[in-house]
Every structure is written in structure tokens, then in C-alpha cells.
Design a protein around this motif. Structure first.
Motif, PDB file in Angstrom:
ATOM      1  N   ALA A   1       0.792  -1.239  -0.087  1.00 22.55           N
ATOM      2  CA  ALA A   1      -0.072  -0.029   0.042  1.00 22.55           C
ATOM      3  C   ALA A   1       0.831   1.095   0.021  1.00 22.55           C
ATOM      4  CB  ALA A   1      -0.830   0.075   1.295  1.00 22.55           C
ATOM      5  N   GLU A   2       0.258   2.271  -0.904  1.00 19.09           N
ATOM      6  CA  GLU A   2       1.069   3.433  -0.742  1.00 19.09           C
ATOM      7  C   GLU A   2       0.813   4.315   0.400  1.00 19.09           C
ATOM      8  OE1 GLU A   2       2.157   5.626  -4.514  1.00 19.09           O
ATOM      9  OE2 GLU A   2       1.233   3.977  -5.691  1.00 19.09           O
ATOM     10  N   LEU A   3       1.680   5.056   0.784  1.00 14.93           N
ATOM     11  CA  LEU A   3       1.325   6.093   1.865  1.00 14.93           C
ATOM     12  C   LEU A   3       0.349   7.139   1.279  1.00 14.93           C
ATOM     13  CD1 LEU A   3       2.663   6.819   4.828  1.00 14.93           C
ATOM     14  CD2 LEU A   3       4.004   8.311   3.433  1.00 14.93           C
ATOM     15  N   GLY A   4      -0.595   7.262   2.329  1.00 14.71           N
ATOM     16  CA  GLY A   4      -1.478   8.500   1.938  1.00 14.71           C
ATOM     17  C   GLY A   4      -2.624   8.198   1.011  1.00 14.71           C
ATOM     18  N   GLN A   5      -2.864   6.888   0.912  1.00 14.60           N
ATOM     19  CA  GLN A   5      -3.862   6.698  -0.165  1.00 14.60           C
ATOM     20  C   GLN A   5      -4.351   5.164   0.108  1.00 14.60           C
ATOM     21  OE1 GLN A   5      -2.642   5.799  -4.317  1.00 14.60           O
ATOM     22  NE2 GLN A   5      -1.179   7.340  -4.055  1.00 14.60           N
ATOM     23  N   PRO A   6      -5.456   4.796  -0.323  1.00 11.45           N
ATOM     24  CA  PRO A   6      -6.084   3.632  -0.206  1.00 11.45           C
ATOM     25  C   PRO A   6      -5.521   2.735  -1.181  1.00 11.45           C
ATOM     26  CG  PRO A   6      -7.738   4.874  -1.365  1.00 11.45           C
ATOM     27  CD  PRO A   6      -6.635   5.744  -0.961  1.00 11.45           C
ATOM     28  N   ALA A   7      -5.612   1.167  -0.835  1.00 12.66           N
ATOM     29  CA  ALA A   7      -4.911   0.236  -1.874  1.00 12.66           C
ATOM     30  C   ALA A   7      -5.957  -0.943  -2.170  1.00 12.66           C
ATOM     31  CB  ALA A   7      -3.780  -0.276  -1.351  1.00 12.66           C
ATOM     32  N   PRO A   8      -5.992  -1.177  -3.208  1.00 17.96           N
ATOM     33  CA  PRO A   8      -6.999  -2.547  -3.578  1.00 17.96           C
ATOM     34  C   PRO A   8      -6.964  -3.753  -2.542  1.00 17.96           C
ATOM     35  CG  PRO A   8      -5.722  -2.060  -5.600  1.00 17.96           C
ATOM     36  CD  PRO A   8      -5.056  -1.081  -4.270  1.00 17.96           C
ATOM     37  N   TRP A   9      -8.235  -3.967  -1.882  1.00 19.11           N
ATOM     38  CA  TRP A   9      -8.216  -5.170  -1.098  1.00 19.11           C
ATOM     39  C   TRP A   9      -7.587  -4.586   0.206  1.00 19.11           C
ATOM     40  CZ3 TRP A   9     -11.029  -9.336  -1.985  1.00 19.11           C
ATOM     41  CH2 TRP A   9     -11.272  -9.565  -3.288  1.00 19.11           C
ATOM     42  N   GLU A  10      -7.466  -3.537   0.441  1.00 17.59           N
ATOM     43  CA  GLU A  10      -7.081  -3.048   1.892  1.00 17.59           C
ATOM     44  C   GLU A  10      -8.167  -3.301   2.782  1.00 17.59           C
ATOM     45  OE1 GLU A  10      -4.487   0.521   2.899  1.00 17.59           O
ATOM     46  OE2 GLU A  10      -6.097   1.092   2.143  1.00 17.59           O
TER      47      GLU A  10
ATOM     48  N   ARG B   1      -7.426  -2.826   6.487  1.00 17.35           N
ATOM     49  CA  ARG B   1      -6.897  -2.420   7.704  1.00 17.35           C
ATOM     50  C   ARG B   1      -6.668  -0.809   7.531  1.00 17.35           C
ATOM     51  NH1 ARG B   1      -1.798  -6.104   9.143  1.00 17.35           N
ATOM     52  NH2 ARG B   1      -0.762  -5.193   7.375  1.00 17.35           N
ATOM     53  N   LEU B   2      -6.512  -0.191   8.606  1.00 20.06           N
ATOM     54  CA  LEU B   2      -6.224   1.269   8.504  1.00 20.06           C
ATOM     55  C   LEU B   2      -5.132   1.619   7.480  1.00 20.06           C
ATOM     56  CD1 LEU B   2      -6.787   1.960  12.479  1.00 20.06           C
ATOM     57  CD2 LEU B   2      -8.567   2.233  10.687  1.00 20.06           C
ATOM     58  N   GLN B   3      -5.247   2.994   7.034  1.00 20.84           N
ATOM     59  CA  GLN B   3      -4.040   3.198   6.261  1.00 20.84           C
ATOM     60  C   GLN B   3      -2.913   3.584   7.108  1.00 20.84           C
ATOM     61  OE1 GLN B   3      -4.477   6.762   3.458  1.00 20.84           O
ATOM     62  NE2 GLN B   3      -6.482   6.152   2.777  1.00 20.84           N
ATOM     63  N   GLN B   4      -1.953   3.476   6.445  1.00 20.08           N
ATOM     64  CA  GLN B   4      -0.663   3.951   7.203  1.00 20.08           C
ATOM     65  C   GLN B   4      -0.421   5.246   7.607  1.00 20.08           C
ATOM     66  OE1 GLN B   4       2.718   2.952   4.412  1.00 20.08           O
ATOM     67  NE2 GLN B   4       3.917   3.535   5.875  1.00 20.08           N
ATOM     68  N   SER B   5      -0.110   5.379   8.882  1.00 20.33           N
ATOM     69  CA  SER B   5      -0.263   6.423   9.756  1.00 20.33           C
ATOM     70  C   SER B   5       0.713   7.376   9.401  1.00 20.33           C
ATOM     71  CB  SER B   5      -0.271   6.215  11.406  1.00 20.33           C
ATOM     72  OG  SER B   5       0.133   7.442  12.148  1.00 20.33           O
TER      73      SER B   5
ATOM     74  N   PRO C   1      -4.010   9.557  -8.015  1.00 18.11           N
ATOM     75  CA  PRO C   1      -5.107   8.469  -8.193  1.00 18.11           C
ATOM     76  C   PRO C   1      -6.286   8.825  -8.592  1.00 18.11           C
ATOM     77  CG  PRO C   1      -4.729   8.930  -5.777  1.00 18.11           C
ATOM     78  CD  PRO C   1      -3.565   9.880  -6.626  1.00 18.11           C
ATOM     79  N   ARG C   2      -7.229   7.918  -9.254  1.00 22.53           N
ATOM     80  CA  ARG C   2      -8.383   8.021  -9.942  1.00 22.53           C
ATOM     81  C   ARG C   2      -9.146   8.641  -8.788  1.00 22.53           C
ATOM     82  NH1 ARG C   2     -13.293   5.674 -11.852  1.00 22.53           N
ATOM     83  NH2 ARG C   2     -13.260   4.138 -10.567  1.00 22.53           N
ATOM     84  N   LEU C   3     -10.046   9.787  -8.842  1.00 22.36           N
ATOM     85  CA  LEU C   3     -11.080  10.199  -8.082  1.00 22.36           C
ATOM     86  C   LEU C   3     -10.401  10.872  -6.777  1.00 22.36           C
ATOM     87  CD1 LEU C   3     -13.878   7.507  -8.179  1.00 22.36           C
ATOM     88  CD2 LEU C   3     -13.564   9.388  -9.748  1.00 22.36           C
TER      89      LEU C   3
ATOM     90  N   TRP D   1      -6.755  19.340  14.150  1.00 18.57           N
ATOM     91  CA  TRP D   1      -5.409  19.546  13.958  1.00 18.57           C
ATOM     92  C   TRP D   1      -4.760  18.222  13.478  1.00 18.57           C
ATOM     93  CZ3 TRP D   1      -0.943  17.598  16.637  1.00 18.57           C
ATOM     94  CH2 TRP D   1      -1.420  16.548  17.884  1.00 18.57           C
ATOM     95  N   PHE D   2      -3.575  18.342  12.960  1.00 11.50           N
ATOM     96  CA  PHE D   2      -2.675  17.449  12.515  1.00 11.50           C
ATOM     97  C   PHE D   2      -1.244  17.766  12.556  1.00 11.50           C
ATOM     98  CE2 PHE D   2      -1.367  18.215   7.945  1.00 11.50           C
ATOM     99  CZ  PHE D   2      -2.548  18.915   7.573  1.00 11.50           C
ATOM    100  N   LYS D   3      -0.272  16.754  12.830  1.00 11.26           N
ATOM    101  CA  LYS D   3       1.006  17.061  12.609  1.00 11.26           C
ATOM    102  C   LYS D   3       1.608  15.854  11.590  1.00 11.26           C
ATOM    103  CE  LYS D   3       4.603  16.403  15.497  1.00 11.26           C
ATOM    104  NZ  LYS D   3       5.577  16.921  16.508  1.00 11.26           N
ATOM    105  N   ALA D   4       1.771  16.560  10.346  1.00  8.50           N
ATOM    106  CA  ALA D   4       2.238  15.597   9.444  1.00  8.50           C
ATOM    107  C   ALA D   4       3.762  15.140   9.586  1.00  8.50           C
ATOM    108  CB  ALA D   4       2.044  15.845   7.937  1.00  8.50           C
ATOM    109  N   THR D   5       3.917  13.823   9.925  1.00 10.09           N
ATOM    110  CA  THR D   5       5.376  13.467  10.271  1.00 10.09           C
ATOM    111  C   THR D   5       6.221  12.766   9.078  1.00 10.09           C
ATOM    112  OG1 THR D   5       4.385  11.232  11.005  1.00 10.09           O
ATOM    113  CG2 THR D   5       4.829  13.033  12.630  1.00 10.09           C
ATOM    114  N   LYS D   6       5.509  12.756   7.777  1.00  9.94           N
ATOM    115  CA  LYS D   6       6.098  12.328   6.729  1.00  9.94           C
ATOM    116  C   LYS D   6       5.878  13.250   5.555  1.00  9.94           C
ATOM    117  CE  LYS D   6       5.418   7.552   8.195  1.00  9.94           C
ATOM    118  NZ  LYS D   6       4.669   6.425   8.377  1.00  9.94           N
ATOM    119  N   THR D   7       6.638  13.152   4.495  1.00  4.68           N
ATOM    120  CA  THR D   7       6.467  14.253   3.474  1.00  4.68           C
ATOM    121  C   THR D   7       5.809  13.087   2.363  1.00  4.68           C
ATOM    122  OG1 THR D   7       8.551  13.739   2.490  1.00  4.68           O
ATOM    123  CG2 THR D   7       8.125  15.827   3.764  1.00  4.68           C
ATOM    124  N   GLY D   8       5.052  13.891   1.489  1.00  2.00           N
ATOM    125  CA  GLY D   8       4.190  13.182   0.332  1.00  2.00           C
ATOM    126  C   GLY D   8       2.838  13.808   0.268  1.00  2.00           C
TER     127      GLY D   8
END
Ligand SMILES: [Cu+2]
Length: 279
Positions: free
Chosen positions: A30-39, A41-45, A166-168, A216-223
Motif C-alpha cells: 500500500a502506498e502512503l497516504g492513499q487507499p489500496a486495492p483489497w485493503e 486495515r487502517l491506512q498507514q499513519s 490516483p483516480r477520483l 489539527w494534525f502534524k504530518a510526520t512524513k512528506t508526500g
């Protein structure tokens, strides 16, 4: 389309195999920050809040698993040990103080054990820290507008771009934020109720006309991190994605400069520039 029993069986078997493969392999692809097919679980934090949500989710899953196994074990014990054949003369037991105290006290302790991290997480989400940067996200039918009051007061619209991946989820103008900075998002709705949600940051907050909601959020990764409007808001509800690009401080400063020029002609900024000139 009707399926024969054989086809249905093969399809179910295929699903089961895919399921087992997923559980075993996880969603490493799964790519960071977006859903993946057949996923499933929760998205990567990519934020401290989402780290906590993920931990709490896993903690509850383990707890539920243990409780379910325990109940299943009890049911099997009852079926095997206490059936009519094994007990030709029924017991007349009606009370057992020790068991009654235990089945009251243990669930209470389990609930307290859930409540403590649950409230800790709620406070982390709702107790908004001091902002490094505030962005106002306005939900409109059917797109988002982002205003940067701390960085030159410009505002721009962010619409789904059908030619982007990604589409949509791809948009023409992404929301851009610096990495490792506390971003406070204020949301409101310009017409109906929308909801601003980005799974990787663990945020979801209603955008309500006449109200200003805050998260609020604090993004800990770029992308680039994607989300969607999460409150049914009309016919194009599914087509007003949220795309947040997390960049370094220098890249953010450079983007602010270009954005100020690029969006200067946006009619939404006319009052903002008057306000800025008056200061
Ligand atoms: Cu919406």
C-alpha cells in the motif's frame, strides 16, 4: 447474471485465498497516504493522532479476539458437559456467589482498561495545540476551498482533476503544508454540511454552514495524502477529494510565494487583499 454452484464455490475459494494472502502479507504494498486495492486495515499513519488511533484499534482487536475465544470455549464446555445425556439427573444449582462477583467485576475492569486509552485519545484529538499554521477549509458543492490566513491571506479552490492519479483523488490545486508542523484546520460549509477527512492523519471533522469547527494534525512524513468529503452533500459528494501535499519548510515557503501570485486573481481573495492592505 446467475452463477452455478461450482462457479460460486470457486469464487468464494478465490476470495478466501486472497484474504489469507492479505492477512499473511499485510498491506506492505500500500502506498502512503492513499487507499489500496483489497485493503482492510487502517491506512498507514502519518501523524501522532493516527499513530494512537492505530494502536487503540489494534489493542481493541486483540481484546475482542480473546473475549470471543473465551465465550466460544464456554459455549463448547456447556454443550459438551451440561447436556441432558451427560446429566440424567439435572443439577438444582441456582447461585454461585464467586462466579457472579467475577462476571460482574471482570467486565468492569475490562471496560475501565478500554476507557483509559480511549479518553486519552479523545483528549489528544480534541485538545488543539498551539498552531504553527492555520488553514481554513471550506466545503462547497462540490469542491474544497483552502485559505491561508497566516501566509498572505490567499484562498484558492481545489477541484477533482479527472486526468490526475490516483483516480477520483487527484486535484488541480493541492493543499500544501510543511512537515512536522502543527496545522490547525478550521472547517465550515458554504452551502450544506460536508466533512473534511484525511485517514492518514486520523482526522475527520464536519464542515457545517454557520459554524467553524477545528481539528489539527502534524504530518510526520512528506508526500501526498488523500482524503474525501465524508458527509453526504449532494450529487457530486464522491467527487470532491482532499489532497494534502506535505513538504519541507523551504519548499513550503517557496510554494507560498508562488501561490500568492497564482491565486491573486481569485475573486475570493479580493476582500482578503483589502484586509491585508488595511493592516
Ligand atoms: Cu461534500
Amino acid at each position: 447474471m446467475k452463477m452455478s454452484k461450482g462457479q460460486m464455490g470457486r469464487r468464494l475459494l478465490g476470495l478466501a485465498v486472497a484474504g489469507v494472502a492479505l492477512v499473511a502479507g499485510g498491506t506492505a504494498s500500500a502506498e502512503l497516504g492513499q487507499p489500496a486495492p483489497w485493503e482492510f486495515r487502517l491506512q498507514q499513519s502519518a501523524s501522532p493522532v493516527m499513530d494512537n488511533i492505530t494502536w487503540f484499534h489494534n489493542f481493541l482487536t486483540v481484546l475482542i479476539f480473546i473475549i470471543t475465544l473465551f465465550v466460544l470455549g464456554l459455549l463448547i464446555a456447556v454443550v459438551v458437559k451440561f447436556n441432558a445425556r451427560a446429566n440424567p439427573i439435572p443439577s438444582r444449582t441456582t447461585h454461585n456467589t464467586l462466579i457472579e462477583v467475577a462476571w460482574t467485576l471482570i467486565p468492569v475492569l475490562i471496560l475501565v482498561g478500554i476507557a483509559v486509552p480511549s479518553f486519552r485519545l479523545l483528549f489528544l484529538e480534541l485538545d488543539i495545540p498551539k498552531a504553527d499554521l492555520t488553514i481554513k477549509a471550506t466545503g462547497k458543492q462540490w469542491y474544497w476551498s483552502y485559505a491561508y490566513p497566516d501566509n498572505g491571506k490567499f484562498e484558492f479552490d481545489s477541484l477533482m482533476a479527472s486526468d490526475k492519479q490516483p483516480r477520483l483523488l487527484g486535484v488541480d490545486n493541492e493543499m500544501v503544508v510543511p512537515v512536522n508542523k502543527i496545522v490547525v484546520v478550521q472547517t465550515t460549509g458554504a452551502d450544506v454540511i460536508h466533512s473534511f477527512a484525511v485517514p492518514a492523519f486520523g482526522i475527520k471533522i464536519d464542515a457545517i454552514p454557520g459554524r467553524l469547527n477545528e481539528t489539527w494534525f502534524k504530518a510526520t512524513k512528506t508526500g501526498v495524502f488523500y482524503g474525501q468529503c465524508s458527509e453526504l452533500c449532494g450529487k457530486d459528494h464522491a467527487f470532491m477529494p482532499i489532497a494534502v501535499r506535505v513538504v519541507s519548510d523551504q519548499e513550503f515557503a517557496a510554494w507560498v510565494e508562488t501561490a500568492k501570485k497564482k491565486f491573486a486573481s481569485n475573486p475570493a481573495n479580493s476582500f482578503a487583499s483589502v484586509g491585508a492592505a488595511a493592516q
